[in-house]
Design a protein around this motif. Sequence first.
Motif, short mmCIF file in Angstrom:
data_model
loop_
_atom_site.label_atom_id
_atom_site.label_comp_id
_atom_site.label_asym_id
_atom_site.label_seq_id
_atom_site.Cartn_x
_atom_site.Cartn_y
_atom_site.Cartn_z
N LYS A 46 79.84 62.74 67.45
CA LYS A 46 78.72 61.80 67.46
C LYS A 46 78.47 61.28 66.06
CE LYS A 46 76.22 63.86 71.36
NZ LYS A 46 74.93 64.45 71.81
N TRP A 47 78.01 60.03 65.99
CA TRP A 47 77.58 59.46 64.71
C TRP A 47 76.15 59.95 64.46
CZ3 TRP A 47 79.82 57.15 60.70
CH2 TRP A 47 79.00 56.51 59.76
N ILE A 48 75.95 60.75 63.40
CA ILE A 48 74.64 61.36 63.17
C ILE A 48 73.84 60.65 62.08
CG2 ILE A 48 75.46 63.61 63.94
CD1 ILE A 48 75.61 64.43 60.97
N HIS A 49 74.43 59.62 61.49
CA HIS A 49 73.74 58.93 60.39
C HIS A 49 73.00 57.69 60.92
CE1 HIS A 49 75.86 61.57 57.65
NE2 HIS A 49 77.00 61.26 58.26
N THR A 50 72.50 56.90 60.00
CA THR A 50 71.74 55.71 60.38
C THR A 50 72.58 54.76 61.22
OG1 THR A 50 70.42 55.85 58.35
CG2 THR A 50 70.45 53.73 59.49
N TYR A 51 71.99 54.29 62.29
CA TYR A 51 72.64 53.29 63.14
C TYR A 51 71.61 52.26 63.55
CZ TYR A 51 74.89 51.08 67.15
OH TYR A 51 75.41 50.15 68.04
N ILE A 52 71.76 51.03 63.03
CA ILE A 52 70.88 49.91 63.38
C ILE A 52 71.77 48.78 63.87
CG2 ILE A 52 69.03 48.37 62.61
CD1 ILE A 52 68.56 50.27 60.26
N PRO A 53 71.95 48.64 65.19
CA PRO A 53 72.89 47.63 65.69
C PRO A 53 72.54 46.20 65.33
CG PRO A 53 71.61 48.62 67.48
CD PRO A 53 71.34 49.44 66.26
N ILE A 54 71.23 45.92 65.19
CA ILE A 54 70.80 44.58 64.79
C ILE A 54 69.68 44.72 63.76
CG2 ILE A 54 69.82 42.37 65.52
CD1 ILE A 54 71.01 42.83 68.27
N MET A 55 69.99 44.39 62.51
CA MET A 55 69.00 44.50 61.44
C MET A 55 68.17 43.22 61.35
SD MET A 55 71.25 46.19 58.35
CE MET A 55 69.81 46.80 57.47
#
Length: 211
Positions: A46-55
């Motif tokens: 899993k990606w455990i860091h920041t994930y913002i698909p649309i900033m």
Amino acid sequence: ELFSIDNFIIIIRLLWFERKILFIDDDYTRLSEVSDAFISLLYPFKWIHTYIPIMSDQMIKYLETFLPFVNGIHLSLMSLVNQVFNNGEIDDSEEVFLINIIEGKIDLSSSVKKKKKKLSKYIQTNVPALPASIEKQLRTKLTEIKGSFGHKTNEGKRLSIATRPVDPTKYDKKIRDACLEMFVEMFKDYPRFICIVDNDVIFNKNSFMNR
């Protein structure tokens, strides 16, 4: 369809080794779908860091973080992003990888500052490679998948229309399966690279990556 096999594998490496990634597109729906799709390819991890698909424009300042991230930005806001790269305090040694979905290209944040760095050389130096046998297996699988859907393979050949699957979900599943097989092949023998020294458990990373 959006990326060459070379760039696809580079993006997988960037995700696996937790780099800073910024997806760029002029279509909000595709922007979100593409970043979601790549993160899903990390399964069973899993990606455990920041994930913002649309900033939003107010979020752009967070590109200066020293932590890994996967973010997405609309093309119309790239002028603000470039200002951050030009005027901010982003260390050139901590490049942000700019993934242009529209063109299927990858660039470095330092390119905004007109600092010429060759992408391939930078990645070779700063992003660990997949084990050669594993990458070869993945590349072969992806080439077959592209060929089966009517895309040119490395040999420039195409399958006939009659042999092409028509369900796009099968296309997605084949890619997910190829990435999952890569992880299985990579980690199936990991116990061989674990040893105990003075009651400390040590994982021999170099031997594991170079096997």
